[in-house]
Design a protein around this motif. Structure first.
Motif, PDB file in Angstrom:
ATOM      1  N   VAL B  19       0.879  -1.169   0.000  1.00  0.00           N
ATOM      2  CA  VAL B  19       0.000   0.000   0.000  1.00  0.00           C
ATOM      3  C   VAL B  19       0.912   1.213   0.000  1.00  0.00           C
ATOM      4  O   VAL B  19       1.783   1.347   0.861  1.00  0.00           O
ATOM      5  CB  VAL B  19      -0.924   0.008   1.234  1.00  0.00           C
ATOM      6  CG1 VAL B  19      -1.776   1.270   1.246  1.00  0.00           C
ATOM      7  CG2 VAL B  19      -1.813  -1.224   1.234  1.00  0.00           C
ATOM      8  N   LYS B  20       0.733   2.067  -0.999  1.00  0.00           N
ATOM      9  CA  LYS B  20       1.746   3.106  -1.246  1.00  0.00           C
ATOM     10  C   LYS B  20       1.204   4.503  -1.009  1.00  0.00           C
ATOM     11  O   LYS B  20       0.970   5.249  -1.946  1.00  0.00           O
ATOM     12  CB  LYS B  20       2.243   2.985  -2.686  1.00  0.00           C
ATOM     13  CG  LYS B  20       2.868   1.631  -2.984  1.00  0.00           C
ATOM     14  CD  LYS B  20       3.042   1.416  -4.453  1.00  0.00           C
ATOM     15  CE  LYS B  20       3.620   0.028  -4.698  1.00  0.00           C
ATOM     16  NZ  LYS B  20       3.516  -0.359  -6.099  1.00  0.00           N
ATOM     17  N   GLY B  21       0.984   4.851   0.234  1.00  0.00           N
ATOM     18  CA  GLY B  21       0.583   6.216   0.535  1.00  0.00           C
ATOM     19  C   GLY B  21      -0.846   6.464   0.095  1.00  0.00           C
ATOM     20  O   GLY B  21      -1.095   6.915  -1.007  1.00  0.00           O
ATOM     21  N   LEU B  22      -1.770   6.129   0.969  1.00  0.00           N
ATOM     22  CA  LEU B  22      -3.161   6.130   0.552  1.00  0.00           C
ATOM     23  C   LEU B  22      -3.982   6.974   1.524  1.00  0.00           C
ATOM     24  O   LEU B  22      -3.867   6.825   2.738  1.00  0.00           O
ATOM     25  CB  LEU B  22      -3.611   4.666   0.548  1.00  0.00           C
ATOM     26  CG  LEU B  22      -4.992   4.292   0.078  1.00  0.00           C
ATOM     27  CD1 LEU B  22      -4.942   2.942  -0.595  1.00  0.00           C
ATOM     28  CD2 LEU B  22      -5.916   4.236   1.271  1.00  0.00           C
ATOM     29  N   ASP B  23      -4.769   7.885   0.977  1.00  0.00           N
ATOM     30  CA  ASP B  23      -5.659   8.706   1.795  1.00  0.00           C
ATOM     31  C   ASP B  23      -7.092   8.395   1.404  1.00  0.00           C
ATOM     32  O   ASP B  23      -7.403   8.314   0.220  1.00  0.00           O
ATOM     33  CB  ASP B  23      -5.404  10.199   1.532  1.00  0.00           C
ATOM     34  CG  ASP B  23      -4.024  10.606   1.979  1.00  0.00           C
ATOM     35  OD1 ASP B  23      -3.814  10.706   3.202  1.00  0.00           O
ATOM     36  OD2 ASP B  23      -3.153  10.789   1.109  1.00  0.00           O
ATOM     37  N   LEU B  24      -7.915   8.209   2.407  1.00  0.00           N
ATOM     38  CA  LEU B  24      -9.297   7.877   2.100  1.00  0.00           C
ATOM     39  C   LEU B  24     -10.163   8.224   3.298  1.00  0.00           C
ATOM     40  O   LEU B  24      -9.801   7.944   4.436  1.00  0.00           O
ATOM     41  CB  LEU B  24      -9.407   6.371   1.792  1.00  0.00           C
ATOM     42  CG  LEU B  24     -10.782   5.828   1.424  1.00  0.00           C
ATOM     43  CD1 LEU B  24     -11.257   6.444   0.120  1.00  0.00           C
ATOM     44  CD2 LEU B  24     -10.714   4.314   1.273  1.00  0.00           C
ATOM     45  N   THR B  25     -11.282   8.855   3.031  1.00  0.00           N
ATOM     46  CA  THR B  25     -12.229   9.133   4.101  1.00  0.00           C
ATOM     47  C   THR B  25     -13.538   8.431   3.775  1.00  0.00           C
ATOM     48  O   THR B  25     -14.030   8.530   2.652  1.00  0.00           O
ATOM     49  CB  THR B  25     -12.485  10.644   4.231  1.00  0.00           C
ATOM     50  OG1 THR B  25     -11.227  11.281   4.403  1.00  0.00           O
ATOM     51  CG2 THR B  25     -13.358  10.942   5.422  1.00  0.00           C
ATOM     52  N   ILE B  26     -14.032   7.697   4.736  1.00  0.00           N
ATOM     53  CA  ILE B  26     -15.281   6.973   4.527  1.00  0.00           C
ATOM     54  C   ILE B  26     -16.292   7.559   5.499  1.00  0.00           C
ATOM     55  O   ILE B  26     -16.065   7.578   6.706  1.00  0.00           O
ATOM     56  CB  ILE B  26     -15.080   5.468   4.788  1.00  0.00           C
ATOM     57  CG1 ILE B  26     -13.966   4.931   3.877  1.00  0.00           C
ATOM     58  CG2 ILE B  26     -16.378   4.708   4.563  1.00  0.00           C
ATOM     59  CD1 ILE B  26     -13.431   3.580   4.299  1.00  0.00           C
ATOM     60  N   ALA B  27     -17.388   8.035   4.940  1.00  0.00           N
ATOM     61  CA  ALA B  27     -18.363   8.728   5.784  1.00  0.00           C
ATOM     62  C   ALA B  27     -19.154   7.732   6.619  1.00  0.00           C
ATOM     63  O   ALA B  27     -19.255   6.555   6.277  1.00  0.00           O
ATOM     64  CB  ALA B  27     -19.311   9.530   4.899  1.00  0.00           C
ATOM     65  N   GLU B  28     -19.709   8.206   7.732  1.00  0.00           N
ATOM     66  CA  GLU B  28     -20.543   7.354   8.572  1.00  0.00           C
ATOM     67  C   GLU B  28     -21.728   6.834   7.762  1.00  0.00           C
ATOM     68  O   GLU B  28     -22.379   7.576   7.023  1.00  0.00           O
ATOM     69  CB  GLU B  28     -21.056   8.157   9.762  1.00  0.00           C
ATOM     70  CG  GLU B  28     -22.162   7.420  10.498  1.00  0.00           C
ATOM     71  CD  GLU B  28     -22.370   7.933  11.891  1.00  0.00           C
ATOM     72  OE1 GLU B  28     -22.024   9.083  12.149  1.00  0.00           O
ATOM     73  OE2 GLU B  28     -22.892   7.165  12.715  1.00  0.00           O
ATOM     74  N   GLY B  29     -21.986   5.537   7.897  1.00  0.00           N
ATOM     75  CA  GLY B  29     -23.150   4.954   7.240  1.00  0.00           C
ATOM     76  C   GLY B  29     -22.949   4.669   5.764  1.00  0.00           C
ATOM     77  O   GLY B  29     -23.843   4.161   5.104  1.00  0.00           O
ATOM     78  N   GLU B  30     -21.781   4.986   5.269  1.00  0.00           N
ATOM     79  CA  GLU B  30     -21.541   4.796   3.848  1.00  0.00           C
ATOM     80  C   GLU B  30     -21.255   3.321   3.538  1.00  0.00           C
ATOM     81  O   GLU B  30     -20.694   2.607   4.359  1.00  0.00           O
ATOM     82  CB  GLU B  30     -20.328   5.642   3.440  1.00  0.00           C
ATOM     83  CG  GLU B  30     -20.095   5.712   1.957  1.00  0.00           C
ATOM     84  CD  GLU B  30     -19.035   6.774   1.622  1.00  0.00           C
ATOM     85  OE1 GLU B  30     -19.236   7.488   0.641  1.00  0.00           O
ATOM     86  OE2 GLU B  30     -18.032   6.880   2.348  1.00  0.00           O
ATOM     87  N   PHE B  31     -21.656   2.891   2.340  1.00  0.00           N
ATOM     88  CA  PHE B  31     -21.282   1.560   1.876  1.00  0.00           C
ATOM     89  C   PHE B  31     -20.221   1.750   0.804  1.00  0.00           C
ATOM     90  O   PHE B  31     -20.520   2.097  -0.328  1.00  0.00           O
ATOM     91  CB  PHE B  31     -22.496   0.818   1.308  1.00  0.00           C
ATOM     92  CG  PHE B  31     -22.286  -0.668   1.214  1.00  0.00           C
ATOM     93  CD1 PHE B  31     -22.854  -1.521   2.145  1.00  0.00           C
ATOM     94  CD2 PHE B  31     -21.501  -1.212   0.205  1.00  0.00           C
ATOM     95  CE1 PHE B  31     -22.657  -2.892   2.069  1.00  0.00           C
ATOM     96  CE2 PHE B  31     -21.303  -2.578   0.132  1.00  0.00           C
ATOM     97  CZ  PHE B  31     -21.882  -3.420   1.063  1.00  0.00           C
ATOM     98  N   LEU B  32     -18.962   1.540   1.212  1.00  0.00           N
ATOM     99  CA  LEU B  32     -17.861   1.788   0.293  1.00  0.00           C
ATOM    100  C   LEU B  32     -17.364   0.470  -0.282  1.00  0.00           C
ATOM    101  O   LEU B  32     -17.127  -0.480   0.455  1.00  0.00           O
ATOM    102  CB  LEU B  32     -16.717   2.475   1.031  1.00  0.00           C
ATOM    103  CG  LEU B  32     -15.545   2.818   0.109  1.00  0.00           C
ATOM    104  CD1 LEU B  32     -15.625   4.268  -0.322  1.00  0.00           C
ATOM    105  CD2 LEU B  32     -14.224   2.526   0.767  1.00  0.00           C
ATOM    106  N   VAL B  33     -17.229   0.413  -1.591  1.00  0.00           N
ATOM    107  CA  VAL B  33     -16.705  -0.805  -2.206  1.00  0.00           C
ATOM    108  C   VAL B  33     -15.317  -0.520  -2.744  1.00  0.00           C
ATOM    109  O   VAL B  33     -15.098   0.501  -3.400  1.00  0.00           O
ATOM    110  CB  VAL B  33     -17.621  -1.288  -3.345  1.00  0.00           C
ATOM    111  CG1 VAL B  33     -16.995  -2.472  -4.058  1.00  0.00           C
ATOM    112  CG2 VAL B  33     -18.979  -1.671  -2.796  1.00  0.00           C
ATOM    113  N   ILE B  34     -14.382  -1.407  -2.404  1.00  0.00           N
ATOM    114  CA  ILE B  34     -13.032  -1.288  -2.948  1.00  0.00           C
ATOM    115  C   ILE B  34     -12.891  -2.326  -4.047  1.00  0.00           C
ATOM    116  O   ILE B  34     -13.114  -3.514  -3.831  1.00  0.00           O
ATOM    117  CB  ILE B  34     -11.970  -1.523  -1.866  1.00  0.00           C
ATOM    118  CG1 ILE B  34     -12.146  -0.503  -0.750  1.00  0.00           C
ATOM    119  CG2 ILE B  34     -10.577  -1.437  -2.463  1.00  0.00           C
ATOM    120  CD1 ILE B  34     -11.166  -0.679   0.387  1.00  0.00           C
TER     121      ILE B  34
END
Ligand SMILES: Nc1ncnc2c1ncn2[C@@H]1O[C@H](COP(=O)(O)OP(=O)(O)OP(=O)(O)O)[C@@H](O)[C@H]1O
Ligand SMILES: [Mg+2]
Lengths: 309, 376
Positions: B19-34
């Motif tokens: 993992v090479k320097g990763l920024d990510l914000t996941i909001a409350e209640g969100e369904f995030l798919v990677i």
């Protein structure tokens, strides 16, 4: 066997040939012969001998005495002591052949690199030393006057211990030597079993909030239970036998018969006092006793072992 | 307050940086798919959030609290593993209740909660079975139940459906979506199945080689892929990509002097090497014409709802898709596509290029439909 049947069905017109009928038995013959020669025949012979009195001289004829041998042995204090000691040997061996190896296998699972190799050699060396060599080594180490162990004890300012001379200690010394030889093998088995546990289970448990100790108690130990039970069973059934060579080489059952057990007694009757009848009787009693224990063990194992399915 | 905040996350296994320097914000209640190809670090990222791996660098916050060095069990995350990892020596009820037992919840309450969750997941009849006595779909639901029972702040899913057959997968996809709608728990779902990603995600992250290529709603990512990689990775059949050169006027010219999309003028300097992309559904076939390469129909695949036609031209391959029943070119044909359907990716990194604002009016939906109809 299945193939034989297929062959006969495939050729319905012909009568089953002779060759097909006896062929499987030819394949089985070596194994069957070994079983008969080394197990069943001696067993029957021993059962037969246990009703006779005989001094093992080819010139002397065995004299039939009925159940007298059994009556005598069962009331003999010597036999009672041997049975008690056999139980002590087994109880003493269990921590060394089951508890300690389980702990070592689990504690060393994360070791890596040179430490792993070092620990492995340390733990496995006793396993590959010949029992009689181990016996001699331990006799030197434990010698009361010149042994290294007692030298160390004296340096600490304590009085030397008669490891093989003191009747209250000698049995435990032999238990230790027998167990010391077993630790490596048991650790090997348990490490292998521990290594096959899917790390996913441990990770799932960590996600569930389990502590290190809870993972061991709730995940690892239950999944190791088939191996643990197997080792326990082997120790119960064979532990006292494994100590025979050390009794024979180091104490000869003494001092004051404190280290004798049923296996040593059997050998003693047969080849020291040449009373084949008594030896055979002791053998039959041991056989019956351990047969019952083996059956109980198997049943317990079926009930408690956890299989991954 | 149950969002996840990853900042400058790096993870190295020995020499290899996964993992090479990763920024990510996941909001409350969100369904995030990677979503990403195999080996791109999806599972590793998920395990970093879970705490099963330690970050080499960076910070992880869950619900505003820094959990970078917390034990997995104390981060408030629950995980559903790809192979479920159900404890083989415990019953279904035991599996589900284990987390509560460890947390010291009294037996009676444990039983109540197991019964409630089992009711939600229709596992009531299976509570006394061992995992090896369950079907794949049932195991999956038990794994879900085990994750739900502690009412976690975050659900982490690592390809939880990939061991199931297509039909069951579609069914459980819906079930998971419904559960998310009802529980509203922040969820991170790893998959390499596009359909799963597109249908389930509130927001989607496309990863490649340990980096985020693009984050956005599935529609954004499908309609405006930010990089050449995303363009090629999302969509089935894959987007057509033609290597091209930007001319003096800013239009993209494919070798041989062909302008497949003469209307598009790109905000790029002349001489820039680009990749010009168009979705198979946006390709407009036409009669062969001079100055345009001819494509020869090769193989057509009828997938029921639409037909895919693979064609070959001078050094170029092309895929075209049309609704089932639409007429497909039988003989050699030429192609073009409107500027609105064109994607242009420039440079080594393959970043998306923008259209230059032009005097020419953009194509309206009306003209587009008219052209589409002209060949059917
Ligand atoms: N414990 C580890 N030690 C060394 N390398 C690892 C370890 N775990 C993962 N990797 C490497 O990190 C890279 C990313 O792995 P990861 O499991 O995150 O991929 P993934 O995106 O989940 O792939 P897939 O879709 O196949 O599951 C791979 O190249 C893998 O070889
Ligand atoms: Mg993975």
């Amino acid at each position: 066997m299945v193939q034989t049947l297929d062959a006969t069905f495939a050729l319905p017109a012909r009568a089953p040939s002779r060759r097909v009928l006896w062929q499987p038995w030819v394949y089985l013959a070596p194994t069957l012969a070994t079983l008969v020669v080394w197990i069943y025949w001696p067993l029957i012979e021993a059962a037969y001998l246990s009703f006779f009195q005989w001094n093992m001289l080819p010139t002397a004829t065995p004299r039939y005495v009925g159940v007298e041998n059994y009556a005598n042995l069962l009331t003999l204090p010597e036999m009672g002591r041997a049975v008690r000691n056999t139980v002590l040997y087994i109880l003493g061996l269990l921590p060394l052949s089951v508890v300690l190896p389980t702990a070592i296998a689990i504690l060393t699972q994360d070791l890596s690199g040179p430490f792993r190799s070092l620990y492995r050699s340390l733990i496995f060396i006793p396993m590959i030393i010949a029992p009689i060599v181990a016996a001699v080594l331990w006799r030197w180490l434990l010698n009361e006057d010149h042994g290294l162990v007692n030298a160390g004890i004296e340096v600490l300012g304590l009085t030397p211990v008669g490891f093989l001379k003191d009747p209250s200690i000698a049995l435990w010394t032999l238990v230790w030597i027998t167990g010391w030889k077993l630790i490596g093998f048991a650790t090997l088995l348990l490490s292998a079993a521990n290594g096959t546990i899917d790390p996913g289970y441990v990770e799932a448990a960590r996600m569930d909030g389990a502590s290190r100790w809870q993972v061991i108690r709730d995940i690892r130990l239950p999944l190791l239970s088939p191996t643990i039970l197997l080792l326990t069973m082997m120790t119960i059934l064979f532990g006292a036998q494994w100590s025979f060579v050390y009794i024979n080489a180091l104490t000869g059952g003494g001092p004051l018969q404190s280290t004798t057990n049923v296996f040593y007694l059997m050998w003693d009757y047969g080849f020291q006092s040449y009373s084949a009848g008594w030896s055979a009787t002791a053998g039959m009693l041991t056989f019956a006793g351990f047969g019952v224990i083996a059956m109980l063990c198997l049943r317990l194992m079926k009930r408690f072992a956890v299989h991954e399915g | 307050m149950n969002g996840i905040d990853l900042s400058a996350i790096r993870k190295r296994f020995g020499e290899t940086e996964v993992v090479k320097g990763l920024d990510l914000t996941i909001a409350e209640g969100e369904f995030l798919v990677i979503l990403g190809p195999s080996g791109c670090g999806k599972s590793t990222l998920l395990r970093l959030i879970a705490g099963l791996e330690d970050v080499t660098q960076g910070r992880i916050r869950i619900g505003g609290r820094d959990v970078t060095h917390e034990e997995p069990g104390r981060r408030g995350c629950a995980m559903v593993f790809q192979n479920y990892a159900l404890y083989p020596h415990m019953t279904v009820a035991g599996n589900m209740a284990y987390g509560l037992k460890v947390a010291g919840v009294p037996r009676r309450e444990r039983a109540e909660r197991v019964a409630r969750i089992a009711g939600m997941l229709e596992l009531g009849a299976l509570l006394d079975r061992r995992p090896h006595e369950l079907s794949g779909g049932q195991r999956q639901r038990v794994a879900m139940g085990r994750a739900m029972i502690r009412s976690p702040r975050v659900f982490l899913f690592d390809e939880p459906l990939s061991n199931l057959d297509a039909k069951l997968r579609a069914q459980l996809r819906l079930d998971i979506k419904r559960l998310h709608r009802d529980l509203g728990t922040t969820s991170v779902f790893v998959t390499h199945d596009q359909l799963e990603a597109m249908t389930m995600a509130d927001r989607m992250v496309v990863m490649n080689g340990g980096r985020i290529e693009q984050a956005g709603t599935p529609q954004e990512i499908y309609r405006r892929p930010a990089t050449r990689f995303v363009a090629g990775f999302i969509g089935a059949p894959a987007m057509n990509i033609f290597p091209a050169l930007i001319d003096e006027a800013g239009r993209a010219m494919v070798s041989g002097g062909w302008y497949p999309c003469p209307d598009a003028v790109w905000a790029l300097p002349p001489g820039t090497e680009v990749d010009l992309g168009v979705r198979p559904a946006d390709v407009l076939p036409g009669a062969p014409a001079p100055g345009r390469p001819a494509f020869t129909p090769d193989v057509s695949e009828d997938v029921g709802t639409e037909v895919h036609l693979h064609a070959r031209g001078a050094g170029l391959d092309l895929t075209l898709s049309a609704p089932a029943g639409a007429a497909l070119p039988q003989n050699d044909f030429s192609v073009s596509f409107p500027a609105a359907a064109a994607h242009c990716f420039a440079g080594e990194s393959g970043q998306r290029a923008a259209l230059r604002p032009t005097q020419k009016p953009e194509r309206t939906d009306e003209t587009w439909t008219a052209t589409s109809l002209s060949f059917t």
